[in-house]
Structures are given as structure tokens and as C-alpha cells.
Motif scaffolding. Structure first.
Motif, mmCIF file in Angstrom:
data_model
loop_
_atom_site.group_PDB
_atom_site.id
_atom_site.type_symbol
_atom_site.label_atom_id
_atom_site.label_comp_id
_atom_site.label_asym_id
_atom_site.label_seq_id
_atom_site.Cartn_x
_atom_site.Cartn_y
_atom_site.Cartn_z
ATOM 1 N N UNK A 190 0.836 -1.195 0.000
ATOM 2 C CA UNK A 190 0.000 0.000 0.000
ATOM 3 C C UNK A 190 0.877 1.253 0.000
ATOM 4 N N UNK A 191 0.309 2.406 -0.328
ATOM 5 C CA UNK A 191 1.089 3.657 -0.271
ATOM 6 C C UNK A 191 1.714 3.869 1.096
ATOM 7 N N UNK A 198 4.309 13.073 3.272
ATOM 8 C CA UNK A 198 3.838 12.812 1.911
ATOM 9 C C UNK A 198 3.676 11.316 1.686
ATOM 10 N N UNK A 199 2.671 10.960 0.876
ATOM 11 C CA UNK A 199 2.437 9.566 0.512
ATOM 12 C C UNK A 199 3.169 9.247 -0.782
ATOM 13 N N UNK A 204 9.537 2.270 -6.752
ATOM 14 C CA UNK A 204 10.890 2.675 -6.405
ATOM 15 C C UNK A 204 10.903 3.601 -5.194
ATOM 16 N N UNK A 205 9.906 4.474 -5.091
ATOM 17 C CA UNK A 205 9.815 5.356 -3.932
ATOM 18 C C UNK A 205 9.518 4.551 -2.664
ATOM 19 N N UNK A 206 8.663 3.517 -2.788
ATOM 20 C CA UNK A 206 8.375 2.664 -1.636
ATOM 21 C C UNK A 206 9.636 1.948 -1.166
ATOM 22 N N UNK A 207 10.440 1.491 -2.132
ATOM 23 C CA UNK A 207 11.690 0.810 -1.786
ATOM 24 C C UNK A 207 12.611 1.752 -1.020
ATOM 25 N N UNK A 208 12.691 2.993 -1.463
ATOM 26 C CA UNK A 208 13.556 3.955 -0.785
ATOM 27 C C UNK A 208 13.065 4.262 0.626
ATOM 28 N N UNK A 209 11.734 4.378 0.789
ATOM 29 C CA UNK A 209 11.183 4.644 2.122
ATOM 30 C C UNK A 209 11.470 3.482 3.062
#
Length: 236
Positions: A190-191, A198-199, A204-209
């Protein structure tokens, strides 16, 4: 009276009839009709309508962007994001979307071991089942057909699974594709929320988070068991 039909709305069910018992059960089969109009299902799936696409405008819009300058001194992942965003914008402008028809909206899923002969066997079993409900087929005949169909379905399924397990070293793709088709659900992350609030929705952004979070809680201190093992190796 044990054999009942329960409904939450008056007039929804009508023409109730009691039939013979099903097998060795002491209950009778209840036949009834649902008195309501059949609504045609409309598909909510959409796809690109390439027949009405303006490919001339598509090529023109893609060619307007100075790609050399836009992608200069950027890593591969950044160049891909820039190209993808621009491509999707041009696609949305030049290629209209259409709703899929109900007939082709969802393809009928079939297992890899299913063939036309087995489909005919399943169709025949359904026909016998309908005849059994109407009292036209005896219970013994229906049971024999069900057992025979079940045995005929198990053999090709077991054979293809045996071949996949045997050839897994040289054909891993087919094995994992078969396993993926067996799954009833598709897992997805999920986001996620960044520290700024920020969501993020891109993979790729999820991996970085997730990577930043694990790095923040990771400790470089080894455990006591690890330290003992290291000391033991040193003495050896």
C-alpha cells in the motif's frame, strides 16, 4: 416444516415447489424462482483504443522534447521516470480509452493442464447435475460420473506438476508462473508515508522509504552469540 426459503423482501421469491430428497438426506429439495429483472453487467475495465489513435501527433509530441538535454547527466532510473511521465502524458492526449465489452472484459482462466477433452467432461457433468436436480438422473449414475470426472482431472494435473518439478532447474520460469496462477490474491504494498508526511505510490519510492526506515533502526553491534562464534574462530 424444515425445508424453508428465507427472503428479506416480499415478492422476491415465487413458484416454490418441493422436490424429492437429495441422496440419503432426510430433507427435500426446494425449487423456486427469483422474481426480478436480470441486469446486464457492464464492464468497468478500460483499455487503449489504438484504432482511433493519432499516431502522427503522438510522434510529433514525443519529438518536441529535447531528449539530449532532458536526460543529460542523469542516472538510468531518473531518465526512465522522465521518459515514462512524458510518454504517459502524450499517450493520454493522443490515444483515447474505451470500455471493454462484457464478452471480452475478463478472460476465462484455465489451468495449464486443462484441454478440450476435459472441458467436455466438465460440461457433461454439469448437464448431468442439472438432470439430477430435475429428477431425470438417478443418484448412482450421477455419483459415478462425478467420480470418473474427478479421476480424469487429477491425472493430467499430477503429470504437469511432476514435469514442472522435474524440469525446475532448466525451466524455472514455467514453474513460478504455474505457482503464481495458483494464487488467488495478488499482494501489493500500500502507499507509504514519508517522514515529511507525503504519501508515495511508486514502487521505487516505496523501496527507498523502506530502505531508509530499516537503515534508521539497524544497529552495527553484533550479538553476544556472534561475538562468541568470532572468538572461537580466532582461537582455532
Amino acid at each position: 416444516m424444515l425445508d424453508l426459503v428465507l427472503t428479506n423482501r416480499e415478492g422476491l421469491v415465487g413458484n416454490v415447489k418441493l422436490k424429492s430428497s437429495l441422496g440419503c438426506s432426510d430433507h427435500d429439495m426446494v425449487e423456486f424462482k427469483i422474481l426480478r429483472a436480470v441486469r446486464r453487467a457492464h464492464s468497468k475495465l478500460t483499455t487503449l483504443d489504438f484504432r482511433r489513435a493519432d499516431f502522427g501527433l503522438f510522434r510529433d509530441l514525443l519529438g518536441r522534447l529535447p531528449w539530449d538535454k532532458a536526460l543529460e547527466e542523469r542516472v538510468a532510473q531518473e531518465t526512465w521516470f522522465i521518459f515514462k511521465d512524458h510518454l504517459l502524458q502524450v499517450q493520454e492526449r493522443c490515444i483515447p480509452a474505451k470500455r471493454k465489452s462484457g464478452k471480452n472484459a475478463r478472460k476465462l482462466w484455465r489451468p495449464a493442464w486443462m484441454n478440450k477433452l476435459l472441458l467436455d467432461k466438465l460440461k457433461h457433468k454439469k448437464e448431468v447435475y442439472r438432470g439430477r436436480k430435475q429428477g431425470q438422473v438417478a443418484w448412482e449414475e450421477y455419483r459415478e460420473i462425478v467420480q470418473a470426472t474427478r479421476d480424469q482431472l487429477r491425472k493430467p494435473k499430477a503429470l504437469i506438476e511432476l514435469n514442472l518439478a522435474r524440469d525446475i532447474k532448466c525451466n524455472k520460469k514455467s514453474f513460478y508462473s504455474y505457482i503464481s496462477d495458483k494464487r488467488k490474491t495478488r499482494e501489493n504494498v500500500d502507499p507509504l508515508q514519508k517522514e515529511t508526511g507525503d504519501l508515495v505510490t511508486w514502487d521505487m519510492e516505496k523501496v527507498e522509504v523502506l530502505n531508509d526506515f530499516f537503515a534508521s533502526v539497524f544497529t552495527g553491534k553484533c550479538s553476544s552469540h556472534t561475538a562468541q562464534v568470532a572468538e572461537g574462530k580466532g582461537r582455532d
